[in-house]
Design a protein around this motif. Structure first.
Motif, mmCIF file in Angstrom:
data_model
loop_
_atom_site.group_PDB
_atom_site.id
_atom_site.type_symbol
_atom_site.label_atom_id
_atom_site.label_comp_id
_atom_site.label_asym_id
_atom_site.label_seq_id
_atom_site.Cartn_x
_atom_site.Cartn_y
_atom_site.Cartn_z
ATOM 1 N N SER A 1 0.828 -1.205 0.000
ATOM 2 C CA SER A 1 0.000 0.000 0.000
ATOM 3 C C SER A 1 0.865 1.260 0.000
ATOM 4 C CB SER A 1 -0.924 0.010 1.218
ATOM 5 O OG SER A 1 -1.972 -0.909 1.071
ATOM 6 N N MET A 2 1.952 1.216 0.778
ATOM 7 C CA MET A 2 2.852 2.367 0.833
ATOM 8 C C MET A 2 3.442 2.651 -0.548
ATOM 9 S SD MET A 2 4.368 4.689 2.804
ATOM 10 C CE MET A 2 4.479 4.155 4.516
ATOM 11 N N ILE A 3 3.863 1.626 -1.253
ATOM 12 C CA ILE A 3 4.448 1.795 -2.594
ATOM 13 C C ILE A 3 3.440 2.408 -3.545
ATOM 14 C CG2 ILE A 3 5.313 0.551 -4.616
ATOM 15 C CD1 ILE A 3 6.608 -1.441 -2.627
ATOM 16 N N PHE A 4 2.203 1.891 -3.515
ATOM 17 C CA PHE A 4 1.185 2.435 -4.417
ATOM 18 C C PHE A 4 0.811 3.874 -4.046
ATOM 19 C CE2 PHE A 4 0.299 -2.000 -5.752
ATOM 20 C CZ PHE A 4 0.263 -1.785 -7.116
ATOM 21 N N LEU A 5 0.828 4.193 -2.759
ATOM 22 C CA LEU A 5 0.532 5.567 -2.351
ATOM 23 C C LEU A 5 1.641 6.515 -2.805
ATOM 24 C CD1 LEU A 5 -1.165 7.666 -0.933
ATOM 25 C CD2 LEU A 5 -0.147 6.966 1.247
ATOM 26 N N LEU A 6 2.896 6.089 -2.669
ATOM 27 C CA LEU A 6 4.017 6.920 -3.115
ATOM 28 C C LEU A 6 3.982 7.121 -4.629
ATOM 29 C CD1 LEU A 6 6.851 5.458 -0.856
ATOM 30 C CD2 LEU A 6 5.829 7.735 -0.675
ATOM 31 N N LEU A 7 3.614 6.078 -5.380
ATOM 32 C CA LEU A 7 3.444 6.225 -6.828
ATOM 33 C C LEU A 7 2.333 7.220 -7.138
ATOM 34 C CD1 LEU A 7 3.769 2.521 -8.068
ATOM 35 C CD2 LEU A 7 5.378 4.398 -8.495
ATOM 36 N N SER A 8 1.251 7.170 -6.374
ATOM 37 C CA SER A 8 0.141 8.103 -6.567
ATOM 38 C C SER A 8 0.596 9.533 -6.320
ATOM 39 C CB SER A 8 -1.019 7.752 -5.629
ATOM 40 O OG SER A 8 -1.474 6.439 -5.844
ATOM 41 N N ILE A 9 1.380 9.721 -5.270
ATOM 42 C CA ILE A 9 1.901 11.053 -4.948
ATOM 43 C C ILE A 9 2.724 11.590 -6.115
ATOM 44 C CG2 ILE A 9 3.566 12.272 -3.467
ATOM 45 C CD1 ILE A 9 2.547 10.356 -1.187
ATOM 46 N N PHE A 10 3.603 10.749 -6.652
ATOM 47 C CA PHE A 10 4.407 11.168 -7.808
ATOM 48 C C PHE A 10 3.504 11.564 -8.977
ATOM 49 C CE2 PHE A 10 6.454 10.380 -11.852
ATOM 50 C CZ PHE A 10 7.708 10.950 -11.701
ATOM 51 N N LEU A 11 2.486 10.772 -9.252
ATOM 52 C CA LEU A 11 1.643 10.983 -10.428
ATOM 53 C C LEU A 11 0.794 12.241 -10.308
ATOM 54 C CD1 LEU A 11 0.618 7.257 -10.966
ATOM 55 C CD2 LEU A 11 2.030 8.621 -12.518
ATOM 56 N N TRP A 12 0.179 12.458 -9.140
ATOM 57 C CA TRP A 12 -0.673 13.651 -9.065
ATOM 58 C C TRP A 12 0.150 14.930 -8.964
ATOM 59 C CZ3 TRP A 12 -2.868 10.620 -4.538
ATOM 60 C CH2 TRP A 12 -2.256 10.929 -3.322
ATOM 61 N N PHE A 13 1.356 14.862 -8.400
ATOM 62 C CA PHE A 13 2.231 16.034 -8.435
ATOM 63 C C PHE A 13 2.702 16.314 -9.858
ATOM 64 C CE2 PHE A 13 2.658 16.195 -3.815
ATOM 65 C CZ PHE A 13 2.855 17.545 -3.599
ATOM 66 N N ALA A 14 2.980 15.253 -10.622
ATOM 67 C CA ALA A 14 3.386 15.422 -12.019
ATOM 68 C C ALA A 14 2.297 16.129 -12.812
ATOM 69 C CB ALA A 14 3.714 14.073 -12.643
ATOM 70 N N ALA A 15 1.048 15.750 -12.589
ATOM 71 C CA ALA A 15 -0.078 16.365 -13.297
ATOM 72 C C ALA A 15 -0.239 17.826 -12.899
ATOM 73 C CB ALA A 15 -1.364 15.590 -13.002
ATOM 74 N N TYR A 16 -0.295 18.081 -11.602
ATOM 75 C CA TYR A 16 -0.590 19.434 -11.107
ATOM 76 C C TYR A 16 0.552 20.403 -11.415
ATOM 77 C CZ TYR A 16 -2.156 23.081 -7.860
ATOM 78 O OH TYR A 16 -2.577 24.264 -7.302
ATOM 79 N N ASN A 17 1.791 19.945 -11.215
ATOM 80 C CA ASN A 17 2.941 20.821 -11.444
ATOM 81 C C ASN A 17 3.108 21.170 -12.909
ATOM 82 O OD1 ASN A 17 6.318 20.861 -11.791
ATOM 83 N ND2 ASN A 17 5.456 22.099 -10.143
ATOM 84 N N ALA A 18 2.749 20.267 -13.805
ATOM 85 C CA ALA A 18 2.812 20.565 -15.236
ATOM 86 C C ALA A 18 1.921 21.751 -15.565
ATOM 87 C CB ALA A 18 2.384 19.343 -16.050
ATOM 88 N N VAL A 19 0.718 21.762 -14.991
ATOM 89 C CA VAL A 19 -0.232 22.846 -15.266
ATOM 90 C C VAL A 19 0.237 24.156 -14.651
ATOM 91 C CG1 VAL A 19 -2.596 23.650 -14.876
ATOM 92 C CG2 VAL A 19 -2.181 21.266 -15.496
ATOM 93 N N THR A 20 0.637 24.141 -13.380
ATOM 94 C CA THR A 20 1.018 25.390 -12.720
ATOM 95 C C THR A 20 2.277 25.998 -13.334
ATOM 96 O OG1 THR A 20 2.213 24.139 -10.997
ATOM 97 C CG2 THR A 20 -0.068 24.772 -10.537
ATOM 98 N N THR A 21 3.203 25.156 -13.802
ATOM 99 C CA THR A 21 4.444 25.664 -14.380
ATOM 100 C C THR A 21 4.243 26.226 -15.777
ATOM 101 O OG1 THR A 21 5.723 24.029 -13.111
ATOM 102 C CG2 THR A 21 6.824 25.066 -14.969
ATOM 103 N N ALA A 22 3.385 25.606 -16.568
ATOM 104 C CA ALA A 22 3.223 26.015 -17.974
ATOM 105 C C ALA A 22 2.008 26.892 -18.230
ATOM 106 C CB ALA A 22 3.137 24.769 -18.857
ATOM 107 N N PHE A 23 1.177 27.112 -17.214
ATOM 108 C CA PHE A 23 -0.111 27.767 -17.450
ATOM 109 C C PHE A 23 0.032 29.186 -17.986
ATOM 110 C CE2 PHE A 23 -4.103 29.851 -15.975
ATOM 111 C CZ PHE A 23 -4.985 29.083 -16.728
ATOM 112 N N SER A 24 0.996 29.942 -17.481
ATOM 113 C CA SER A 24 1.161 31.325 -17.944
ATOM 114 C C SER A 24 1.488 31.372 -19.430
ATOM 115 C CB SER A 24 2.251 32.039 -17.137
ATOM 116 O OG SER A 24 3.493 31.362 -17.248
#
Length: 435
Positions: free
Chosen positions: A240-263
């Motif tokens: 469960s810990m491994i899958f949660l850490l993978l989830s953390i990586f994935l949702w940060f990848a999604a959100y950070n892509a938008v906030t960094t490139a949005f302007s």
């Protein structure tokens, strides 16, 4: 013993200054790199990832150095004052390098600026637990995060009103406004919080509390010692810990892509001018702030995992809808408000799930692992998403975010632990999220 909200708000001024800086860094630096120096999306993404690469080394280093510091004004304050002073100087030079279109000078100053920010980021965050009794740190951290949100909103307001139209506006007024905020915030902190004096005062408060509540404190110490015994995670919990850490990586990848490139995205695809893009980011930030308390209550009723899953679904729907969106400002703002709520649902509950699974093991180690995965995503995603923006199309931004967000939903389905339903917290404790 009650939390001194006045003292905690003043301590939070350092975090306010940091959050204000990072907001203009994420929003404006990519515009400078592209419009003034004509760098491609991949190169821009690589440079935007530099702060996270440096953070991996600088944050532990300066945190450790400040632990060992002992001066007349305290152990954290010299780093906070020195780092702020240097950061503001470099911040003021950066628009001049941009205006002169001197790429070498710009990169050197940017690197020096990130070093200066790294100098005082960890000491600033550590100041709160230094000056707050252990059992009150959850409430205090909530206040600190609120102060950071105020800094971010201030920067977005300044972007909206001080960034003019055109590809190469004069960014000096914006940088000066944020630099001024940083100076004022840290000066007020220094003049009102005497670190060594407050540290002695807090120590006395803790001793007085212990003398009144000796048995409770003794029981808490025993529980802490028992939990501190490092034991390996059971196999199912580890999975469960491994899958949660993978989830953390994935949702940060999604959100950070938008906030960094949005302007840049809003200018190229939606043809927005000046600082108009700041409206959507501001709406997302304010919506997140407003939603923290209801989300905390919701998680206490339906559980952390379901709340996170709901947040991922909400964000995924908005990313998918944005693929087809035009310049309908009201609809865009509604979507970003929902993104802010979804992001809050994720952030409020993900780290507590890590802590819950790590009980009886090494909580400190898994806390570090949590930040390693979130930071790794923020190193990888500006480069990867930037490559797609450059080589394929700007319109890949939201499909990219949707794909990573949907993948996070799938990995979260495999998380089976860490979902105890916490007792309902009061008020500000629901803001207790990541630094």
């Amino acid at each position: 013993m009650k939390l001194s909200y006045k003292r905690t708000v003043l301590i939070g001024l350092a975090f306010l200054s940091i959050a204000g800086f990072w907001q203009i860094y994420d929003s404006i630096i990519p515009l400078m790199l592209q419009n003034s120096f004509h760098l491609g999306e991949t190169a821009t993404g690589a440079l935007m990832a530099m702060d996270n690469v440096l953070a991996i080394f600088l944050l532990p280093l300066f945190g450790l150095l400040s632990d060992k510091m002992d001066t007349r004004i305290g152990k954290r304050m010299p780093f906070i004052l020195g780092g702020t002073f240097l950061a503001v100087i470099f911040l003021m030079i950066l628009p001049a390098a941009d205006k002169a279109q001197n790429l070498l000078l710009f990169i050197i100053i940017l690197f020096a600026l990130l070093l200066a920010m790294g100098l005082y980021r960890s000491p600033a965050v550590a100041l709160m637990p230094d000056l707050t009794p252990n059992h009150l740190r959850s409430k205090a951290n909530a206040v600190i995060n609120l102060m950071g949100a105020v800094g971010g909103v201030y920067a977005l307001i300044m972007i909206k009103f001080l960034v003019g139209p055109g590809e190469r506006p004069d960014y000096f007024p914006l940088f000066a406004s944020v630099g001024g905020l940083m100076v004022v915030a840290v000066l007020v902190l220094f003049l009102t919080i005497k670190e060594r004096k407050v540290s002695v005062q807090v120590e006395a408060e803790v001793k007085a509390y212990e003398s009144v509540s000796g048995e409770k404190v003794k029981a808490a110490v025993i529980e802490t010692v028992e939990r501190g015994k490092a034991e390996p995670l059971p196999g199912d919990v580890k999975k469960s810990m491994i899958f949660l850490l993978l989830s953390i990586f994935l949702w940060f990848a999604a959100y950070n892509a938008v906030t960094t490139a949005f302007s840049r995205y809003t200018r190229v695809v939606w043809h927005m001018e000046g600082g108009g893009f700041a409206d959507s980011l501001m709406v997302a930030t304010i919506a997140a702030i407003i939603s923290y308390i209801p989300i905390g209550s919701l998680a206490s009723k339906i559980g952390r995992k379901k709340t996170i899953m709901a947040g991922i679904v909400l964000m995924s729907i908005c990313y998918f809808a944005a693929i087809f969106a035009g310049t309908y400002h009201s609809l865009i703002n509604v979507a970003f408000a929902l993104i802010g709520i979804g992001w809050a649902a994720i952030n409020v509950n993900s780290y507590p799930m890590i802590v819950e699974m790590a009980k009886g093991s090494d909580i400190g180690k898994f806390t570090g692992t949590y930040y390693t995965f979130s930071m790794a995503a923020q190193i990888v995603t500006p480069i990867l998403s930037g490559f797609l923006l450059e080589k394929v199309s700007y319109r890949t931004l939201f499909p990219y975010a949707f794909a990573f967000s949907a993948a996070a939903f799938l990995t979260m389905l495999n998380v089976r632990h860490g979902d105890s339903r916490p007792e309902k917290k009061e008020g500000l404790e629901n803001f207790d999220i990541e630094d």
